[in-house]
Design a protein around this motif. Structure first.
Motif, PDB file in Angstrom:
ATOM      1  N   GLU A  67     -17.150 -20.845   0.609  1.00 23.08           N
ATOM      2  CA  GLU A  67     -16.955 -21.565   1.859  1.00 23.08           C
ATOM      3  C   GLU A  67     -15.707 -21.023   2.530  1.00 23.08           C
ATOM      4  N   TYR A  68     -15.696 -21.077   3.871  1.00 25.61           N
ATOM      5  CA  TYR A  68     -14.495 -20.673   4.599  1.00 25.61           C
ATOM      6  C   TYR A  68     -14.351 -21.486   5.871  1.00 25.61           C
ATOM      7  N   SER A  69     -13.130 -21.525   6.356  1.00 28.29           N
ATOM      8  CA  SER A  69     -12.802 -22.185   7.607  1.00 28.29           C
ATOM      9  C   SER A  69     -11.639 -21.413   8.221  1.00 28.29           C
ATOM     10  N   TYR A  70     -11.894 -20.731   9.332  1.00 28.35           N
ATOM     11  CA  TYR A  70     -10.887 -19.944  10.030  1.00 28.35           C
ATOM     12  C   TYR A  70     -10.777 -20.499  11.453  1.00 28.35           C
ATOM     13  N   GLU A  71      -9.672 -21.160  11.743  1.00 22.36           N
ATOM     14  CA  GLU A  71      -9.511 -21.817  13.041  1.00 22.36           C
ATOM     15  C   GLU A  71      -8.279 -21.287  13.764  1.00 22.36           C
ATOM     16  N   TYR A  72      -8.435 -21.052  15.054  1.00 24.17           N
ATOM     17  CA  TYR A  72      -7.338 -20.640  15.923  1.00 24.17           C
ATOM     18  C   TYR A  72      -7.197 -21.689  17.018  1.00 24.17           C
ATOM     19  N   VAL A  73      -5.970 -22.190  17.233  1.00 23.67           N
ATOM     20  CA  VAL A  73      -5.717 -23.252  18.214  1.00 23.67           C
ATOM     21  C   VAL A  73      -4.594 -22.807  19.148  1.00 23.67           C
ATOM     22  N   ARG A  74      -4.861 -22.833  20.458  1.00 26.62           N
ATOM     23  CA  ARG A  74      -3.839 -22.534  21.461  1.00 26.62           C
ATOM     24  C   ARG A  74      -2.931 -23.743  21.623  1.00 26.62           C
ATOM     25  N   HIS A  75      -1.634 -23.520  21.599  1.00 28.65           N
ATOM     26  CA  HIS A  75      -0.676 -24.623  21.692  1.00 28.65           C
ATOM     27  C   HIS A  75      -0.601 -25.221  23.089  1.00 28.65           C
ATOM     28  N   ASP A  76      -0.815 -24.411  24.099  1.00 24.36           N
ATOM     29  CA  ASP A  76      -0.594 -24.872  25.466  1.00 24.36           C
ATOM     30  C   ASP A  76      -1.745 -25.714  26.018  1.00 24.36           C
ATOM     31  N   THR A  77      -2.973 -25.445  25.583  1.00 27.07           N
ATOM     32  CA  THR A  77      -4.131 -26.159  26.135  1.00 27.07           C
ATOM     33  C   THR A  77      -4.900 -26.966  25.100  1.00 27.07           C
ATOM     34  N   GLY A 102     -13.962 -25.510  21.574  1.00 27.67           N
ATOM     35  CA  GLY A 102     -13.638 -26.695  22.366  1.00 27.67           C
ATOM     36  C   GLY A 102     -12.147 -26.864  22.531  1.00 27.67           C
ATOM     37  N   ILE A 103     -11.734 -28.122  22.729  1.00 30.28           N
ATOM     38  CA  ILE A 103     -10.311 -28.436  22.789  1.00 30.28           C
ATOM     39  C   ILE A 103     -10.018 -29.581  21.824  1.00 30.28           C
ATOM     40  N   LYS A 104      -8.808 -29.617  21.352  1.00 28.19           N
ATOM     41  CA  LYS A 104      -8.377 -30.658  20.425  1.00 28.19           C
ATOM     42  C   LYS A 104      -8.173 -31.980  21.160  1.00 28.19           C
ATOM     43  N   LYS A 105      -8.301 -33.063  20.428  1.00 26.55           N
ATOM     44  CA  LYS A 105      -8.116 -34.405  21.017  1.00 26.55           C
ATOM     45  C   LYS A 105      -6.698 -34.621  21.520  1.00 26.55           C
ATOM     46  N   VAL A 106      -5.768 -33.826  21.050  1.00 26.18           N
ATOM     47  CA  VAL A 106      -4.369 -33.967  21.475  1.00 26.18           C
ATOM     48  C   VAL A 106      -4.054 -33.092  22.693  1.00 26.18           C
ATOM     49  N   ALA A 107      -5.081 -32.504  23.298  1.00 26.04           N
ATOM     50  CA  ALA A 107      -4.884 -31.638  24.461  1.00 26.04           C
ATOM     51  C   ALA A 107      -4.429 -32.454  25.667  1.00 26.04           C
ATOM     52  N   ASP A 108      -4.112 -31.742  26.709  1.00 28.89           N
ATOM     53  CA  ASP A 108      -3.695 -32.353  27.965  1.00 28.89           C
ATOM     54  C   ASP A 108      -4.704 -33.407  28.426  1.00 28.89           C
ATOM     55  N   LYS A 109      -4.222 -34.589  28.769  1.00 24.95           N
ATOM     56  CA  LYS A 109      -5.085 -35.715  29.170  1.00 24.95           C
ATOM     57  C   LYS A 109      -5.998 -35.348  30.333  1.00 24.95           C
ATOM     58  N   LYS A 110      -5.492 -34.574  31.292  1.00 22.38           N
ATOM     59  CA  LYS A 110      -6.303 -34.182  32.447  1.00 22.38           C
ATOM     60  C   LYS A 110      -7.498 -33.335  32.007  1.00 22.38           C
ATOM     61  N   LEU A 111      -7.274 -32.452  31.062  1.00 21.44           N
ATOM     62  CA  LEU A 111      -8.382 -31.642  30.530  1.00 21.44           C
ATOM     63  C   LEU A 111      -9.403 -32.517  29.817  1.00 21.44           C
ATOM     64  N   LEU A 112      -8.921 -33.429  29.010  1.00 18.86           N
ATOM     65  CA  LEU A 112      -9.819 -34.307  28.265  1.00 18.86           C
ATOM     66  C   LEU A 112     -10.694 -35.144  29.191  1.00 18.86           C
ATOM     67  N   ASP A 113     -10.144 -35.529  30.335  1.00 17.79           N
ATOM     68  CA  ASP A 113     -10.888 -36.361  31.286  1.00 17.79           C
ATOM     69  C   ASP A 113     -12.019 -35.607  31.981  1.00 17.79           C
TER      70      ASP A 113
END
Length: 162
Positions: A67-77, A102-113
Motif C-alpha cells: 500500500e502507498y499514499s503520496y500526497e502533495y499539499v500547497r500551503h497557499d491554497t 481537491g482542496i483541504k478543508k482548512v483552505a481559504d473560506k472563499k475557495l471552499l464556498d
C-alpha cells in the motif's frame, strides 16, 4: 526489500536527490513487524522550501510495497493531489491505484464556498491512475512547482527521470 532498506532508499531520495527543495531534516517513522519478516510501514510528513507539504506512507508486506499514499499539499491554497493504493480494488468505484484531487478543508473560506463538495478534501471520486512510483511523484512536484529551480535538471537526473 526490508522495511529499513526502503526507509533508507526514501531518505536518499530526499537527502541526496531533492535536498534543495526540502525544508529541514525529516525524521522518518519506521514500524517493523516483529512477527513477519520484511513487513512494516514507513511514513513521513515534510515541508518544502515554498511551504508546501508532502505526506508519505508505505506499507511493506513480504518485501514488496503493498500500500502507498503520496500526497502533495500547497500551503497557499490548500490544493492537493494524492496518489494512493489502499490494497483494495473495488473496480471502477475505487480502483487499486487511484488519484484524489481537491482542496483541504482548512483552505481559504472563499475557495471552499465556491467549489463543489466533491473537490473538498477526499469527497470526490477515486480517479483511476497508473501505479505510482515515488521517484515519479517527486519528479511531478519538481517540474510543476520547482521548474525554475537552479538544480532542477540535477534533481530530475538523480531521480532517473532525465
Amino acid at each position: 526489500m526490508r522495511v529499513r532498506d526502503r526507509a533508507t532508499e526514501i531518505k536518499g531520495i530526499f537527502y541526496t536527490h531533492c535536498r534543495e527543495i526540502i525544508d529541514g531534516s525529516p525524521a522518518f517513522k519506521i514500524n517493523e513487524s516483529k512477527n513477519q519478516k520484511n513487513c512494516g510501514a514507513v511514513s513521513e510528513k515534510m515541508k518544502l522550501i515554498d511551504g508546501s507539504l508532502i505526506n508519505f506512507f508505505e506499507i511493506i508486506v513480504d518485501g514488496n510495497i503493498h500500500e502507498y499514499s503520496y500526497e502533495y499539499v500547497r500551503h497557499d491554497t490548500g490544493f492537493f493531489f494524492h496518489y494512493q493504493n489502499e490494497g483494495i480494488d473495488e473496480g471502477i468505484k475505487k480502483p487499486l491505484n487511484h488519484l484524489h484531487v481537491g482542496i483541504k478543508k482548512v483552505a481559504d473560506k472563499k475557495l471552499l464556498d465556491i467549489l463543489p463538495d466533491e473537490l473538498i478534501e477526499h469527497g470526490g471520486p477515486h480517479y483511476m491512475a497508473p501505479e505510482m512510483k515515488f521517484n515519479d511523484f517527486m519528479g511531478m512536484i519538481i517540474v510543476n512547482y520547482f521548474d525554475n529551480h537552479k538544480n532542477r535538471n540535477r534533481m530530475m537526473k538523480a531521480l532517473g527521470l532525465l
